[in-house]
Enzyme design. Structure first.
Site, PDB file in Angstrom:
ATOM      1  N   ASP A   1       2.532  -0.827  18.447  1.00 18.03           N
ATOM      2  CA  ASP A   1       1.817  -2.153  17.554  1.00 18.03           C
ATOM      3  C   ASP A   1       0.460  -1.681  17.726  1.00 18.03           C
ATOM      4  O   ASP A   1      -0.379  -1.192  18.336  1.00 18.03           O
ATOM      5  CB  ASP A   1       2.091  -3.194  18.528  1.00 18.03           C
ATOM      6  CG  ASP A   1       1.959  -4.451  17.786  1.00 18.03           C
ATOM      7  OD1 ASP A   1       1.988  -4.213  16.464  1.00 18.03           O
ATOM      8  OD2 ASP A   1       1.651  -5.577  18.257  1.00 18.03           O
TER       9      ASP A   1
ATOM     10  N   HIS B   1      -0.485   3.730  10.297  1.00 18.72           N
ATOM     11  CA  HIS B   1       0.830   4.039  10.285  1.00 18.72           C
ATOM     12  C   HIS B   1       0.988   5.670  10.574  1.00 18.72           C
ATOM     13  O   HIS B   1       1.758   6.137  11.497  1.00 18.72           O
ATOM     14  CB  HIS B   1       1.991   3.664   9.323  1.00 18.72           C
ATOM     15  CG  HIS B   1       1.757   2.128   9.158  1.00 18.72           C
ATOM     16  ND1 HIS B   1       2.228   1.239  10.322  1.00 18.72           N
ATOM     17  CD2 HIS B   1       1.782   1.550   8.162  1.00 18.72           C
ATOM     18  CE1 HIS B   1       2.308  -0.035   9.854  1.00 18.72           C
ATOM     19  NE2 HIS B   1       1.991  -0.134   8.401  1.00 18.72           N
TER      20      HIS B   1
ATOM     21  N   LEU C   1      15.318  16.160  26.030  1.00 22.18           N
ATOM     22  CA  LEU C   1      14.575  14.722  25.768  1.00 22.18           C
ATOM     23  C   LEU C   1      15.474  14.260  24.474  1.00 22.18           C
ATOM     24  O   LEU C   1      15.673  14.662  23.510  1.00 22.18           O
ATOM     25  CB  LEU C   1      13.252  14.672  25.430  1.00 22.18           C
ATOM     26  CG  LEU C   1      12.628  13.231  25.168  1.00 22.18           C
ATOM     27  CD1 LEU C   1      12.361  12.559  26.310  1.00 22.18           C
ATOM     28  CD2 LEU C   1      11.341  13.466  24.702  1.00 22.18           C
TER      29      LEU C   1
END
Length: 260
Positions: free
Chosen positions: A38, A56, A148
């Site tokens: 955020d 972004h 992962l």
């Protein structure tokens, strides 16, 4: 302020501190970490950029770096909240288009990481065809990998996920010829959990959110029932490894009660 944070972490004292933190990491780390990135738009605005796309893109690069930190520490599953259902209908159209392209690029990049497994969690039918295809390809390309595990929450909403899970249970029960009374009597939380987008995965142990905001924003509502939360003041692109390591250290010091 954001520019000052961006320049932190390049000096020898910071590197020395990071090295000491790594050496003092607890033996037990979270199995599953969920990250709510955020503050990308605020970061871009504070640095004087004329488009939120700069924020972004910086946030996406930071999430790739964040995943490496997690992998290095032995964390096995990471869920990234990249685009909510609300974002799809409430974001400015130009910003949304940029964001969709950035997410597609990130998904493609992650699918080429050695042994990482990428999985899209969310509704594909509400996404542009191009992005849905990229996410599908990333999921399929990495399906057999055992490194992962990266969940990409795109076109995601926690409430929608629960609704979809219940619909799936009802449809399956109906196919078997069972009655609604039988379903109502047999329905369990475990059954709902199995039909979530993350079905078969352990719930997140730790949920991290950047930018100082302290809310869930419809992310992993069911799965985070017993999660620990850690809120970082840094805006998404400014997240440092020291912030991450402090979150892990804080998590290890907590007494998890799981509702007891």
């Amino acid at each position: 302020m954001a520019r000052m944070r961006k320049n932190e972490g390049r000096g020898p004292l910071y590197r020395l501190y990071i090295s000491r933190l790594r050496r003092r990491m607890p033996a037990t780390v979270p199995h599953h970490v969920a990250m709510m990135i955020d503050g990308n738009r605020r970061w871009a605005r504070q640095l004087g950029f004329d488009s939120a796309a700069h924020g972004h893109r910086a946030g996406a690069a930071k999430m790739h770096e964040f995943l490496r930190w997690c992998d290095d520490l032995g964390i096995e599953v990471v869920s990234l909240y990249l685009l909510s259902n609300d974002n799809l209908v409430k974001r400015d159209s130009r910003e949304l288009q940029d964001l969709l392209e950035i997410i597609a690029e990130l998904a493609a990049e992650l699918s080429h990481e050695p042994n990482w497994r990428v999985k899209h969690v969310g509704r594909a039918d509400g996404l542009p065809t191009e992005l849905a295809e990229v996410l599908h390809e990333a999921t399929e390309r990495t399906r057999g990998h055992d490194g992962l595990h990266v969940n990409l929450a795109v076109g995601y909403g926690g409430r929608s996920e629960i609704v979809d899970a219940v619909r799936s249970i009802i449809a399956k029960h109906d196919q078997s010829g069972g009655s609604l009374e039988e379903l109502a009597a047999s329905l369990t939380p475990e059954q709902i959990g199995e039909h979530l987008y993350t079905g078969g995965q352990a719930d997140p142990d730790l949920v991290i959110r950047t930018s100082g905001e302290q809310r869930l924003s419809d992310f992993l509502l069911w799965q985070s029932a017993h999660s620990e939360f850690y809120f970082v003041e840094a805006l998404g692109p400014d997240l440092r490894e020291v912030d991450f390591l402090r979150a892990i250290r804080d998590f290890a010091a907590r007494d998890r009660r799981f509702g007891q």
